[in-house]
Design a protein around this motif. Structure first.
Motif, PDB file in Angstrom:
ATOM      1  N   ASN A 128       0.821  -1.209   0.000  1.00  0.00           N
ATOM      2  CA  ASN A 128       0.000   0.000   0.000  1.00  0.00           C
ATOM      3  C   ASN A 128       0.858   1.263   0.000  1.00  0.00           C
ATOM      4  O   ASN A 128       0.538   2.248  -0.671  1.00  0.00           O
ATOM      5  CB  ASN A 128      -0.950  -0.003   1.194  1.00  0.00           C
ATOM      6  N   GLN A 129       1.948   1.242   0.754  1.00  0.00           N
ATOM      7  CA  GLN A 129       2.817   2.423   0.793  1.00  0.00           C
ATOM      8  C   GLN A 129       3.525   2.628  -0.545  1.00  0.00           C
ATOM      9  O   GLN A 129       3.745   3.766  -0.972  1.00  0.00           O
ATOM     10  CB  GLN A 129       3.821   2.314   1.948  1.00  0.00           C
ATOM     11  N   VAL A 130       3.885   1.528  -1.192  1.00  0.00           N
ATOM     12  CA  VAL A 130       4.474   1.654  -2.526  1.00  0.00           C
ATOM     13  C   VAL A 130       3.446   2.282  -3.471  1.00  0.00           C
ATOM     14  O   VAL A 130       3.775   3.168  -4.265  1.00  0.00           O
ATOM     15  CB  VAL A 130       4.937   0.278  -3.068  1.00  0.00           C
ATOM     16  N   GLY A 131       2.199   1.850  -3.355  1.00  0.00           N
ATOM     17  CA  GLY A 131       1.133   2.413  -4.187  1.00  0.00           C
ATOM     18  C   GLY A 131       1.022   3.919  -4.022  1.00  0.00           C
ATOM     19  O   GLY A 131       0.847   4.650  -4.992  1.00  0.00           O
ATOM     20  N   GLY A 132       1.148   4.403  -2.809  1.00  0.00           N
ATOM     21  CA  GLY A 132       1.076   5.837  -2.553  1.00  0.00           C
ATOM     22  C   GLY A 132       2.277   6.596  -3.090  1.00  0.00           C
ATOM     23  O   GLY A 132       2.149   7.677  -3.656  1.00  0.00           O
ATOM     24  N   ARG A 133       3.444   6.006  -2.949  1.00  0.00           N
ATOM     25  CA  ARG A 133       4.680   6.660  -3.377  1.00  0.00           C
ATOM     26  C   ARG A 133       4.776   6.749  -4.909  1.00  0.00           C
ATOM     27  O   ARG A 133       5.256   7.740  -5.465  1.00  0.00           O
ATOM     28  CB  ARG A 133       5.867   5.872  -2.808  1.00  0.00           C
ATOM     29  N   ILE A 134       4.302   5.708  -5.586  1.00  0.00           N
ATOM     30  CA  ILE A 134       4.319   5.690  -7.057  1.00  0.00           C
ATOM     31  C   ILE A 134       3.587   6.913  -7.581  1.00  0.00           C
ATOM     32  O   ILE A 134       4.020   7.570  -8.526  1.00  0.00           O
ATOM     33  CB  ILE A 134       3.607   4.411  -7.580  1.00  0.00           C
ATOM     34  N   HIS A 135       2.458   7.209  -6.958  1.00  0.00           N
ATOM     35  CA  HIS A 135       1.651   8.369  -7.311  1.00  0.00           C
ATOM     36  C   HIS A 135       2.514   9.630  -7.297  1.00  0.00           C
ATOM     37  O   HIS A 135       2.512  10.419  -8.244  1.00  0.00           O
ATOM     38  CB  HIS A 135       0.515   8.472  -6.295  1.00  0.00           C
ATOM     39  N   THR A 136       3.265   9.826  -6.235  1.00  0.00           N
ATOM     40  CA  THR A 136       4.117  11.004  -6.103  1.00  0.00           C
ATOM     41  C   THR A 136       5.219  11.022  -7.154  1.00  0.00           C
ATOM     42  O   THR A 136       5.497  12.049  -7.767  1.00  0.00           O
ATOM     43  CB  THR A 136       4.773  11.027  -4.703  1.00  0.00           C
ATOM     44  N   ARG A 137       5.826   9.851  -7.379  1.00  0.00           N
ATOM     45  CA  ARG A 137       6.938   9.792  -8.335  1.00  0.00           C
ATOM     46  C   ARG A 137       6.495  10.062  -9.757  1.00  0.00           C
ATOM     47  O   ARG A 137       7.226  10.665 -10.541  1.00  0.00           O
ATOM     48  CB  ARG A 137       7.623   8.420  -8.277  1.00  0.00           C
ATOM     49  N   LEU A 138       5.302   9.587 -10.114  1.00  0.00           N
ATOM     50  CA  LEU A 138       4.854   9.691 -11.504  1.00  0.00           C
ATOM     51  C   LEU A 138       3.910  10.861 -11.763  1.00  0.00           C
ATOM     52  O   LEU A 138       3.564  11.135 -12.900  1.00  0.00           O
ATOM     53  CB  LEU A 138       4.182   8.388 -11.941  1.00  0.00           C
ATOM     54  N   GLY A 139       3.487  11.542 -10.720  1.00  0.00           N
ATOM     55  CA  GLY A 139       2.531  12.633 -10.877  1.00  0.00           C
ATOM     56  C   GLY A 139       3.126  13.822 -11.615  1.00  0.00           C
ATOM     57  O   GLY A 139       4.332  13.904 -11.809  1.00  0.00           O
ATOM     58  N   ALA A 160      -6.715   1.172  -2.873  1.00  0.00           N
ATOM     59  CA  ALA A 160      -5.768   2.291  -2.773  1.00  0.00           C
ATOM     60  C   ALA A 160      -5.335   2.762  -4.161  1.00  0.00           C
ATOM     61  O   ALA A 160      -5.314   3.961  -4.456  1.00  0.00           O
ATOM     62  CB  ALA A 160      -4.549   1.872  -1.948  1.00  0.00           C
ATOM     63  N   LEU A 161      -4.999   1.811  -5.030  1.00  0.00           N
ATOM     64  CA  LEU A 161      -4.556   2.179  -6.381  1.00  0.00           C
ATOM     65  C   LEU A 161      -5.698   2.801  -7.180  1.00  0.00           C
ATOM     66  O   LEU A 161      -5.484   3.748  -7.941  1.00  0.00           O
ATOM     67  CB  LEU A 161      -4.065   0.948  -7.134  1.00  0.00           C
ATOM     68  N   THR A 162      -6.891   2.270  -7.011  1.00  0.00           N
ATOM     69  CA  THR A 162      -8.053   2.823  -7.712  1.00  0.00           C
ATOM     70  C   THR A 162      -8.241   4.290  -7.339  1.00  0.00           C
ATOM     71  O   THR A 162      -8.430   5.150  -8.207  1.00  0.00           O
ATOM     72  CB  THR A 162      -9.333   2.036  -7.365  1.00  0.00           C
ATOM     73  N   ALA A 163      -8.173   4.573  -6.030  1.00  0.00           N
ATOM     74  CA  ALA A 163      -8.352   5.956  -5.570  1.00  0.00           C
ATOM     75  C   ALA A 163      -7.295   6.863  -6.184  1.00  0.00           C
ATOM     76  O   ALA A 163      -7.592   7.973  -6.645  1.00  0.00           O
ATOM     77  CB  ALA A 163      -8.295   6.009  -4.042  1.00  0.00           C
ATOM     78  N   THR A 164      -6.050   6.387  -6.212  1.00  0.00           N
ATOM     79  CA  THR A 164      -4.942   7.174  -6.754  1.00  0.00           C
ATOM     80  C   THR A 164      -5.108   7.437  -8.245  1.00  0.00           C
ATOM     81  O   THR A 164      -5.009   8.575  -8.713  1.00  0.00           O
ATOM     82  CB  THR A 164      -3.613   6.405  -6.532  1.00  0.00           C
ATOM     83  N   VAL A 165      -5.363   6.371  -8.993  1.00  0.00           N
ATOM     84  CA  VAL A 165      -5.465   6.494 -10.453  1.00  0.00           C
ATOM     85  C   VAL A 165      -6.679   7.341 -10.828  1.00  0.00           C
ATOM     86  O   VAL A 165      -6.609   8.208 -11.700  1.00  0.00           O
ATOM     87  CB  VAL A 165      -5.534   5.098 -11.107  1.00  0.00           C
ATOM     88  N   ARG A 166      -7.775   7.119 -10.127  1.00  0.00           N
ATOM     89  CA  ARG A 166      -8.985   7.874 -10.400  1.00  0.00           C
ATOM     90  C   ARG A 166      -8.793   9.364 -10.089  1.00  0.00           C
ATOM     91  O   ARG A 166      -9.216  10.236 -10.859  1.00  0.00           O
ATOM     92  CB  ARG A 166     -10.135   7.296  -9.545  1.00  0.00           C
ATOM     93  N   ALA A 167      -8.148   9.650  -8.962  1.00  0.00           N
ATOM     94  CA  ALA A 167      -7.902  11.055  -8.607  1.00  0.00           C
ATOM     95  C   ALA A 167      -7.005  11.723  -9.643  1.00  0.00           C
ATOM     96  O   ALA A 167      -7.213  12.887 -10.014  1.00  0.00           O
ATOM     97  CB  ALA A 167      -7.270  11.151  -7.212  1.00  0.00           C
ATOM     98  N   ASN A 168      -6.005  10.974 -10.126  1.00  0.00           N
ATOM     99  CA  ASN A 168      -5.127  11.509 -11.170  1.00  0.00           C
ATOM    100  C   ASN A 168      -5.915  11.835 -12.430  1.00  0.00           C
ATOM    101  O   ASN A 168      -5.761  12.907 -13.016  1.00  0.00           O
ATOM    102  CB  ASN A 168      -4.076  10.449 -11.547  1.00  0.00           C
ATOM    103  N   LEU A 169      -6.749  10.894 -12.830  1.00  0.00           N
ATOM    104  CA  LEU A 169      -7.514  11.068 -14.070  1.00  0.00           C
ATOM    105  C   LEU A 169      -8.499  12.228 -13.929  1.00  0.00           C
ATOM    106  O   LEU A 169      -8.564  13.112 -14.795  1.00  0.00           O
ATOM    107  CB  LEU A 169      -8.246   9.764 -14.414  1.00  0.00           C
ATOM    108  N   ASP A 170      -9.238  12.254 -12.810  1.00  0.00           N
ATOM    109  CA  ASP A 170     -10.192  13.343 -12.593  1.00  0.00           C
ATOM    110  C   ASP A 170      -9.467  14.687 -12.526  1.00  0.00           C
ATOM    111  O   ASP A 170      -9.964  15.695 -13.054  1.00  0.00           O
ATOM    112  CB  ASP A 170     -10.981  13.107 -11.297  1.00  0.00           C
TER     113      ASP A 170
END
Lengths: 193, 193
Positions: free
Chosen positions: A57-68, A124-134
């Motif tokens: 889960n923490q990796v999932g959160g960090r990926i968001h930051t790295r790729l955002g 967790a990944l769904t929330a991240t990817v969806r927030a990015n897309l929105d």
């Protein structure tokens, strides 16, 4: 279990976990492998992550930051003329930035597949990817750049698969220049006036 | 090593390997796991595959067959009016067929990631994916359907990522009906006359 609050150490461990994911796949992601990849004493990772699930889960959160997206680049874009050409530039920059973090993006694909086996990670990944897309849709449609929400959705999907192809089976793209494909995608996603 | 020529048994073992790949990931794909998934005596898989590398390569070949287009459906399409609406129908059918083989498509994504670690697998998958894409382009542009080679390339990438999203993080698509997204992709990929 005492969870240490050394943020830098935690981030270094999560980044090491991303390296392990990209190199070994999801099944290779263990506390021991993270310790080794981070070059820290055996047992360190187990002080920072409550469980293997927590590590994922923490990796999932960090990926968001790295790729955002990076705010500075987006601001620069806001100064550009609001043309389809500006969108080509913006998308090309984004693709180049993602490709430069090859490890991070491959790790994200490993996480996607692992998410089919872990409901908590999937949420967790769904929330991240969806927030990015929105966020991308809101930003684009509010920017004055040409293109609508559908344009952003089509670019999100087509560029995602293009980057995955480039990182996993690059020779499929032989004879197609990456920048030219990005341009074509933008020109189709955003019909000319 | 004697390689038995029982084609049915081999296909059953390769299909079992696809199940293992989708369920356990690439690192979980071992002869033993294949024997178990296929419900055959321990040691059977080792009679059919020269090595783990050989197993990966044979899975790569079989995936192609499982996910490839079915001639009957394509023939049916050839009878339809050659309109953009016919392309929407064809792409919707294709997406539905791929999604119906969830295991096969997830296994293909595992193979893609494993290909970053195995040059021989990467070469085999590249040849397969490239041949598919080139075949689709040739078939489409020769069919009299609207759309050019760029349309096919854009649809290949955008639909690939759409299917992966649907299979791994389906809730990202909440509020977007899959069929409506396919229609939108086709309508952008193939500009109206």
């Amino acid at each position: 279990m005492v969870r240490k609050r050394n943020t830098e150490r935690r981030t270094a461990l999560v980044d090491a976990a991303i390296e392990v994911l990209a190199a070994e796949g999801a099944r290779g992601l263990t506390f021991r492998a993270v310790d080794e990849a981070a070059g820290v004493p055996k047992g360190t990772a187990s002080n920072y992550f409550a469980s293997r699930e927590d590590l994922f889960n923490q990796v999932g959160g960090r990926i968001h930051t790295r790729l955002g997206p990076e705010p500075a680049e987006l601001s620069a874009n806001m100064l550009a003329p609001r043309t389809r050409e500006a969108v080509v530039w913006l998308m090309t920059e984004m693709v180049q930035r993602i490709i430069a973090d090859r490890t991070g993006y491959l790790a994200l694909q490993e996480l996607r597949l692992e998410a089919t086996r872990r409901p908590e990670l999937r949420a967790a990944l769904t929330a991240t990817v969806r927030a990015n897309l929105d966020g991308n849709i809101a930003q684009h449609t509010g920017s004055g750049l040409p293109g609508d929400a559908d344009s952003v959705v089509l670019l999100y999907f087509s560029l995602t698969a293009l980057v995955v192809e480039h990182l996993t089976l690059p020779d499929v793209l032989d004879g197609h220049e990456l920048g030219e494909l990005v341009r074509m995608f933008v020109e189709r996603a955003i019909p000319a006036d």
